[in-house]
Design a protein around this motif. Structure first.
Motif, mmCIF file in Angstrom:
data_model
loop_
_atom_site.group_PDB
_atom_site.id
_atom_site.type_symbol
_atom_site.label_atom_id
_atom_site.label_comp_id
_atom_site.label_asym_id
_atom_site.label_seq_id
_atom_site.Cartn_x
_atom_site.Cartn_y
_atom_site.Cartn_z
ATOM 1 N N ASP A 2 18.447 18.334 -10.897
ATOM 2 C CA ASP A 2 19.909 18.243 -10.873
ATOM 3 C C ASP A 2 20.377 16.799 -10.708
ATOM 4 O OD1 ASP A 2 20.189 20.977 -11.210
ATOM 5 O OD2 ASP A 2 20.372 21.371 -9.055
ATOM 6 N N SER A 3 19.704 16.050 -9.863
ATOM 7 C CA SER A 3 20.078 14.648 -9.659
ATOM 8 C C SER A 3 19.789 13.809 -10.899
ATOM 9 C CB SER A 3 19.341 14.063 -8.451
ATOM 10 O OG SER A 3 19.735 14.731 -7.272
ATOM 11 N N GLY A 4 18.790 14.205 -11.662
ATOM 12 C CA GLY A 4 18.523 13.531 -12.931
ATOM 13 C C GLY A 4 19.673 13.709 -13.904
ATOM 14 N N GLN A 54 24.032 0.037 -21.359
ATOM 15 C CA GLN A 54 22.876 0.425 -22.162
ATOM 16 C C GLN A 54 21.595 0.471 -21.319
ATOM 17 O OE1 GLN A 54 22.939 1.601 -25.397
ATOM 18 N NE2 GLN A 54 20.892 2.226 -24.766
ATOM 19 N N GLU A 55 21.432 -0.471 -20.423
ATOM 20 C CA GLU A 55 20.253 -0.460 -19.542
ATOM 21 C C GLU A 55 20.281 0.743 -18.608
ATOM 22 O OE1 GLU A 55 19.398 -5.273 -19.278
ATOM 23 O OE2 GLU A 55 20.865 -4.348 -17.927
ATOM 24 N N ARG A 56 21.467 1.112 -18.144
ATOM 25 C CA ARG A 56 21.582 2.300 -17.291
ATOM 26 C C ARG A 56 21.254 3.562 -18.087
ATOM 27 N NH1 ARG A 56 26.622 -0.399 -15.423
ATOM 28 N NH2 ARG A 56 27.765 1.144 -16.653
ATOM 29 N N LEU A 57 21.753 3.628 -19.318
ATOM 30 C CA LEU A 57 21.440 4.782 -20.162
ATOM 31 C C LEU A 57 19.945 4.866 -20.455
ATOM 32 C CD1 LEU A 57 24.448 4.581 -22.637
ATOM 33 C CD2 LEU A 57 23.974 6.450 -21.024
ATOM 34 N N ASP A 58 19.335 3.716 -20.718
ATOM 35 C CA ASP A 58 17.885 3.691 -20.973
ATOM 36 C C ASP A 58 17.101 4.162 -19.750
ATOM 37 O OD1 ASP A 58 18.394 2.733 -23.531
ATOM 38 O OD2 ASP A 58 17.884 0.644 -23.032
ATOM 39 N N LEU A 59 17.519 3.717 -18.580
ATOM 40 C CA LEU A 59 16.839 4.125 -17.355
ATOM 41 C C LEU A 59 17.026 5.626 -17.111
ATOM 42 C CD1 LEU A 59 15.225 3.688 -14.814
ATOM 43 C CD2 LEU A 59 17.317 2.838 -13.705
ATOM 44 N N ASP A 85 4.421 16.181 -9.202
ATOM 45 C CA ASP A 85 4.084 15.051 -10.080
ATOM 46 C C ASP A 85 5.276 14.587 -10.905
ATOM 47 O OD1 ASP A 85 1.488 14.941 -9.164
ATOM 48 O OD2 ASP A 85 0.651 16.066 -10.849
ATOM 49 N N ALA A 86 6.024 15.525 -11.470
ATOM 50 C CA ALA A 86 7.172 15.145 -12.303
ATOM 51 C C ALA A 86 8.201 14.370 -11.488
ATOM 52 C CB ALA A 86 7.796 16.386 -12.934
ATOM 53 N N ALA A 87 8.463 14.817 -10.276
ATOM 54 C CA ALA A 87 9.411 14.117 -9.408
ATOM 55 C C ALA A 87 8.889 12.734 -9.041
ATOM 56 C CB ALA A 87 9.675 14.930 -8.146
ATOM 57 N N SER A 88 7.611 12.652 -8.750
ATOM 58 C CA SER A 88 7.017 11.369 -8.402
ATOM 59 C C SER A 88 7.151 10.363 -9.544
ATOM 60 C CB SER A 88 5.545 11.563 -8.031
ATOM 61 O OG SER A 88 4.970 10.339 -7.656
ATOM 62 N N PHE A 89 6.859 10.799 -10.765
ATOM 63 C CA PHE A 89 6.990 9.911 -11.926
ATOM 64 C C PHE A 89 8.441 9.488 -12.130
ATOM 65 C CE2 PHE A 89 3.132 12.288 -13.759
ATOM 66 C CZ PHE A 89 2.245 11.399 -13.159
ATOM 67 N N VAL A 145 14.005 8.315 -16.746
ATOM 68 C CA VAL A 145 13.881 9.193 -15.577
ATOM 69 C C VAL A 145 13.895 10.660 -16.008
ATOM 70 C CG1 VAL A 145 15.124 9.996 -13.516
ATOM 71 C CG2 VAL A 145 14.797 7.542 -13.909
ATOM 72 N N ASN A 146 14.730 10.968 -16.981
ATOM 73 C CA ASN A 146 14.879 12.357 -17.405
ATOM 74 C C ASN A 146 13.813 12.817 -18.382
ATOM 75 O OD1 ASN A 146 17.143 13.836 -16.086
ATOM 76 N ND2 ASN A 146 18.111 11.866 -16.521
ATOM 77 N N LYS A 147 12.812 11.991 -18.628
ATOM 78 C CA LYS A 147 11.607 12.491 -19.297
ATOM 79 C C LYS A 147 10.839 13.379 -18.326
ATOM 80 C CE LYS A 147 10.777 8.596 -22.373
ATOM 81 N NZ LYS A 147 9.883 7.456 -22.656
ATOM 82 N N TRP A 148 10.979 13.088 -17.030
ATOM 83 C CA TRP A 148 10.222 13.801 -15.994
ATOM 84 C C TRP A 148 11.080 14.742 -15.165
ATOM 85 C CZ3 TRP A 148 5.386 13.127 -17.016
ATOM 86 C CH2 TRP A 148 4.942 11.909 -17.540
#
Length: 113
Positions: A79-81, A56-61, A36-40, A65-68
């Motif tokens: 690791d890719s996150g 800034q948009e890249r940092l926000d993205l 689930d975490a990877a899917s999100f 992504v790294n919330k999950w």
């Protein structure tokens, strides 16, 4: 004798209940499949990747992504996150390599657009 048998049966039943309820929740994830975490994380990445033009948009993205991603047990997602977060802070080329790495990890895990 009857009391000992009753106590033994009760203890055995409690042990089985305890083992069965923890076994289901403690079962390790299959690292080859999308959890689930990877899917999100993959969904969030795919949804906002094209719009992430500025640093800034890249940092926000990467932050989204790294919330999950760090909690994923799927191969290479966590690791890719991290790579994505580092690439977001770097040059456009670093971002592209990091984004490609993360996208490939999602696809390799079976994520579908």
């Amino acid at each position: 004798m009857r009391i000992r048998t009753t106590i033994a049966v009760t203890i055995a039943a409690l042990a089985l209940v305890g083992c069965s309820s923890s076994a289901a929740s403690d079962k390790p994830a299959d690292p080859k499949k999308l959890d689930d975490a990877a899917s999100f994380a993959c969904d969030d990445f795919a949804k906002d990747y094209k719009a992430a033009d500025t640093r800034q948009e890249r940092l926000d993205l990467a932050h989204k992504v790294n919330k999950w991603a760090p909690s994923s047990k799927t191969n290479r997602i966590a690791d890719s996150g991290k790579v994505l977060a580092n690439g977001a802070a770097g040059s456009a080329n670093a971002w592209q390599i990091a984004a490609d790495t993360f996208a490939q990890a999602c696809l390799d895990a079976g994520w579908k657009a």
